[in-house]
Design a protein around this motif. Structure first.
Motif, PDB file in Angstrom:
ATOM      1  N   GLY A 151       0.811  -1.219   0.000  1.00  0.00           N
ATOM      2  CA  GLY A 151       0.000   0.000   0.000  1.00  0.00           C
ATOM      3  C   GLY A 151       0.842   1.267   0.000  1.00  0.00           C
ATOM      4  O   GLY A 151       0.724   2.114  -0.891  1.00  0.00           O
ATOM      5  N   SER A 172       9.335  -8.243  -3.542  1.00  0.00           N
ATOM      6  CA  SER A 172       9.706  -9.653  -3.423  1.00  0.00           C
ATOM      7  C   SER A 172       9.120 -10.575  -4.491  1.00  0.00           C
ATOM      8  O   SER A 172       9.352 -11.772  -4.429  1.00  0.00           O
ATOM      9  CB  SER A 172       9.255 -10.166  -2.054  1.00  0.00           C
ATOM     10  N   LYS A 176       4.295  -8.146  -7.679  1.00  0.00           N
ATOM     11  CA  LYS A 176       4.435  -6.852  -6.993  1.00  0.00           C
ATOM     12  C   LYS A 176       5.246  -5.881  -7.843  1.00  0.00           C
ATOM     13  O   LYS A 176       4.921  -4.687  -7.924  1.00  0.00           O
ATOM     14  CB  LYS A 176       5.086  -7.056  -5.623  1.00  0.00           C
ATOM     15  N   TYR A 191      14.364  -8.018  -4.434  1.00  0.00           N
ATOM     16  CA  TYR A 191      15.382  -8.146  -3.379  1.00  0.00           C
ATOM     17  C   TYR A 191      15.422  -9.521  -2.736  1.00  0.00           C
ATOM     18  O   TYR A 191      16.238  -9.756  -1.846  1.00  0.00           O
ATOM     19  CB  TYR A 191      15.312  -7.021  -2.342  1.00  0.00           C
ATOM     20  N   VAL A 237       9.773   4.636   7.472  1.00  0.00           N
ATOM     21  CA  VAL A 237       8.304   4.683   7.478  1.00  0.00           C
ATOM     22  C   VAL A 237       7.698   3.527   8.279  1.00  0.00           C
ATOM     23  O   VAL A 237       6.670   3.684   8.929  1.00  0.00           O
ATOM     24  CB  VAL A 237       7.760   4.683   6.030  1.00  0.00           C
ATOM     25  N   VAL A 262       9.400   9.241   9.861  1.00  0.00           N
ATOM     26  CA  VAL A 262       8.121   9.640   9.263  1.00  0.00           C
ATOM     27  C   VAL A 262       7.007   9.053  10.126  1.00  0.00           C
ATOM     28  O   VAL A 262       6.903   7.841  10.232  1.00  0.00           O
ATOM     29  CB  VAL A 262       7.993   9.071   7.825  1.00  0.00           C
ATOM     30  N   TRP A 264       3.194   9.733  10.153  1.00  0.00           N
ATOM     31  CA  TRP A 264       2.097  10.518   9.588  1.00  0.00           C
ATOM     32  C   TRP A 264       0.979  10.749  10.611  1.00  0.00           C
ATOM     33  O   TRP A 264       0.377  11.828  10.662  1.00  0.00           O
ATOM     34  CB  TRP A 264       1.557   9.841   8.326  1.00  0.00           C
ATOM     35  N   ARG A 314       2.297 -11.497   3.427  1.00  0.00           N
ATOM     36  CA  ARG A 314       3.059 -10.841   2.346  1.00  0.00           C
ATOM     37  C   ARG A 314       2.482 -11.194   0.976  1.00  0.00           C
ATOM     38  O   ARG A 314       3.174 -11.143  -0.024  1.00  0.00           O
ATOM     39  CB  ARG A 314       4.509 -11.330   2.448  1.00  0.00           C
TER      40      ARG A 314
HETATM   41  N1  LIG Z   1       5.161   5.906   9.533  1.00  0.00           N
HETATM   42  C1  LIG Z   1       3.910   6.068   9.243  1.00  0.00           C
HETATM   43  O1  LIG Z   1       3.348   7.150   9.406  1.00  0.00           O
HETATM   44  C2  LIG Z   1       3.141   4.913   8.702  1.00  0.00           C
HETATM   45  C3  LIG Z   1       1.849   5.068   8.186  1.00  0.00           C
HETATM   46  C4  LIG Z   1       1.200   3.950   7.656  1.00  0.00           C
HETATM   47  C5  LIG Z   1       1.835   2.706   7.672  1.00  0.00           C
HETATM   48  N2  LIG Z   1       3.082   2.606   8.216  1.00  0.00           N
HETATM   49  C6  LIG Z   1       3.799   1.331   8.232  1.00  0.00           C
HETATM   50  O2  LIG Z   1       4.290   1.072   6.928  1.00  0.00           O
HETATM   51  C7  LIG Z   1       4.438  -0.342   6.775  1.00  0.00           C
HETATM   52  C8  LIG Z   1       3.828  -0.775   5.455  1.00  0.00           C
HETATM   53  O3  LIG Z   1       2.437  -0.539   5.442  1.00  0.00           O
HETATM   54  P1  LIG Z   1       1.592  -0.926   4.140  1.00  0.00           P
HETATM   55  O4  LIG Z   1       0.210  -0.443   4.398  1.00  0.00           O
HETATM   56  O5  LIG Z   1       2.313  -0.533   2.923  1.00  0.00           O
HETATM   57  O6  LIG Z   1       1.601  -2.516   4.270  1.00  0.00           O
HETATM   58  P2  LIG Z   1       1.549  -3.594   3.086  1.00  0.00           P
HETATM   59  O7  LIG Z   1       0.630  -3.133   2.026  1.00  0.00           O
HETATM   60  O8  LIG Z   1       1.317  -4.888   3.741  1.00  0.00           O
HETATM   61  O9  LIG Z   1       3.025  -3.548   2.489  1.00  0.00           O
HETATM   62  C9  LIG Z   1       4.125  -3.876   3.278  1.00  0.00           C
HETATM   63  C10 LIG Z   1       5.174  -4.567   2.430  1.00  0.00           C
HETATM   64  O10 LIG Z   1       6.220  -4.977   3.319  1.00  0.00           O
HETATM   65  C11 LIG Z   1       6.868  -6.103   2.762  1.00  0.00           C
HETATM   66  N3  LIG Z   1       7.194  -7.120   3.775  1.00  0.00           N
HETATM   67  C12 LIG Z   1       8.412  -7.630   3.989  1.00  0.00           C
HETATM   68  N4  LIG Z   1       8.375  -8.537   4.951  1.00  0.00           N
HETATM   69  C13 LIG Z   1       7.110  -8.637   5.370  1.00  0.00           C
HETATM   70  C14 LIG Z   1       6.459  -9.434   6.345  1.00  0.00           C
HETATM   71  N5  LIG Z   1       7.143 -10.301   7.100  1.00  0.00           N
HETATM   72  N6  LIG Z   1       5.130  -9.290   6.504  1.00  0.00           N
HETATM   73  C15 LIG Z   1       4.446  -8.387   5.773  1.00  0.00           C
HETATM   74  N7  LIG Z   1       5.012  -7.582   4.827  1.00  0.00           N
HETATM   75  C16 LIG Z   1       6.346  -7.715   4.628  1.00  0.00           C
HETATM   76  C17 LIG Z   1       5.942  -6.687   1.703  1.00  0.00           C
HETATM   77  O11 LIG Z   1       6.576  -6.415   0.462  1.00  0.00           O
HETATM   78  P3  LIG Z   1       7.580  -7.482  -0.173  1.00  0.00           P
HETATM   79  O12 LIG Z   1       6.908  -8.816  -0.056  1.00  0.00           O
HETATM   80  O13 LIG Z   1       7.704  -6.998  -1.556  1.00  0.00           O
HETATM   81  O14 LIG Z   1       8.835  -7.374   0.627  1.00  0.00           O
HETATM   82  C18 LIG Z   1       4.660  -5.831   1.775  1.00  0.00           C
HETATM   83  O15 LIG Z   1       4.116  -5.597   0.495  1.00  0.00           O
HETATM   84  C19 LIG Z   1       3.818  -0.972   8.016  1.00  0.00           C
HETATM   85  O16 LIG Z   1       4.851  -1.327   8.917  1.00  0.00           O
HETATM   86  C20 LIG Z   1       2.960   0.124   8.590  1.00  0.00           C
HETATM   87  O17 LIG Z   1       2.766  -0.008   9.981  1.00  0.00           O
HETATM   88  C21 LIG Z   1       3.728   3.673   8.715  1.00  0.00           C
END
Ligand SMILES: NC(=O)c1ccc[n+]([C@@H]2O[C@H](COP(=O)([O-])OP(=O)(O)OC[C@H]3O[C@@H](n4cnc5c(N)ncnc54)[C@H](OP(=O)(O)O)[C@@H]3O)[C@@H](O)[C@H]2O)c1
Length: 325
Positions: A151, A172, A176, A191, A237, A262, A264, A314
């Motif tokens: 996302g 991965s 994707k 990666y 992030v 970061v 948000w 994932r």
């Molecule tokens: N800092 C902020 O303000 C903020 C705001 C919103 C979300 N976040 C954080 O950002 C992160 C990503 O959120 P998202 O909504 O993009 O999630 P998402 O859609 O699930 O994407 C996360 C990506 O992380 C990778 N990944 C690697 N190891 C993983 C594992 N063991 N389990 C799950 N995913 C894994 C996967 O990509 P690959 O398989 O390609 O490696 C997955 O597509 C989360 O940690 C969330 O808490 C932070």
């Protein structure tokens, strides 16, 4: 009303659908009839009691809901019954009706469908804040996005291109990376198959990347930091991989680069006006077609645990959205 309930902390399979009384808004809250609720990584953490916000049990997960206001609390002044809104409620959205504090409600243009809004705004607002406000990404710079098929990642790829960067997407799987390509990524790295630092250097003629957006953490972080250009910005992030990495502090010194946090959620509260500006910018880009239709997998309320499970395993490409009615 029907709601997906977390009665004890645990995995998605412990959630269950049940009938509960409709909640009554407090003086500064609205009650929203939910049409769609975005599924976000924090939902997988909050049900396990691993997130920074800790609702009291029992509760419904789902922090990004879209629908119409049906009841307003006595002191609500900015919204009225019938308004079409986005609610950033933290939790409670995976239910037919949900309470949202007035200051976490955002008016939505009617031309943006509920599914699109619920699949877009949280992740794009995070990535826009990261790239623009924290990373100062400039046109012509090179941006590396980790977890580029998720996302936050897909949002960062698309916004990076909109801001004029050359975007390298790292993820991965073939699916994707294909999704990231469809959002405009110029180059890709798998990666799990390729050495991240070596490929970054190869793809940038040895220069490294100017900005890294990292929602994954774990073992990829140090490799990506080693692949940064002089004066770069490393945007921390999230830690979807589960491990919070610890960095050798000589790396930012040697590269003259910054490691930038970061958060948000806190930005949206502490700098609410700037956050509203960013959300308005995003809504304009959606209405103008500058942001493409999101990659969405749809789930019913009953199926929502499956969406959370796919995210944790994932397996999800793009966003999952729970659609009601
Ligand atoms: N800092 C902020 O303000 C903020 C705001 C919103 C979300 N976040 C954080 O950002 C992160 C990503 O959120 P998202 O909504 O993009 O999630 P998402 O859609 O699930 O994407 C996360 C990506 O992380 C990778 N990944 C690697 N190891 C993983 C594992 N063991 N389990 C799950 N995913 C894994 C996967 O990509 P690959 O398989 O390609 O490696 C997955 O597509 C989360 O940690 C969330 O808490 C932070």
């Amino acid at each position: 009303m029907q709601a997906l309930i977390c009665a004890k902390f645990g995995m998605p399979e412990t959630l269950h659908l049940c009938e509960i009384p409709t909640p009554i808004p407090g003086p500064k809250q609205v009650l929203v009839m939910v049409e769609a609720c975005g599924v976000n990584f924090p939902d997988t953490l909050i049900i396990q009691d691993k997130y920074q916000f800790k609702p009291e049990l029992p509760f419904s997960p789902g922090g990004e809901l879209v629908g119409k206001v049906i009841v307003c609390g006595k002191e609500v002044s900015d919204f009225q019954v019938g308004d079409y809104v986005l609610g950033l409620s933290g939790w409670g959205g995976m239910a037919e009706k949900a309470l949202v504090d007035e200051d976490r409600v955002f008016a939505l243009p009617k031309d943006i469908p509920a599914e699109t809004a619920a699949a877009t705004l949280y992740t794009y607002a995070t990535s826009l804040y990261a790239l623009k406000d924290r990373g100062g990404l400039k046109s012509g710079e090179t941006l590396l996005v980790l977890g580029a098929g998720g996302g936050i990642g897909l949002a960062a790829v698309e916004l990076g291109k909109l801001m004029g960067a050359k975007v390298i997407a790292a993820a991965s799987s073939v699916d994707k990376l294909a999704a990231a390509k469809a959002k405009g990524a110029d180059l890709t790295i798998d990666y799990t198959e390729e050495d991240l630092k070596t490929r970054i250097k190869e793809l940038t003629d040895g220069e490294g990347v100017d900005v890294v957006l990292d929602p994954v953490g774990g073992s990829y972080t140090e490799q990506a930091l080693r692949g940064m250009a002089w004066g770069g910005r490393y945007l921390v992030v999230g830690f979807a991989q589960g491990e919070i990495p610890k960095m050798p502090m000589n790396l930012p010194l040697l590269k003259g680069c910054s490691i930038v946090g970061v958060f948000w959620g806190n930005f949206s509260r502490k700098e609410a006006d700037k956050n509203r500006e960013n959300l308005n910018q995003l809504m304009n880009w959606i209405s103008e077609g500058k942001i493409q239709k999101p990659v969405v997998s749809k789930y019913s309320l009953k199926e929502a645990p499956k969406a959370l499970r796919a995210m944790m395993d994932r397996k999800l490409v793009g966003k999952a959205v729970v659609v009601l009615n």
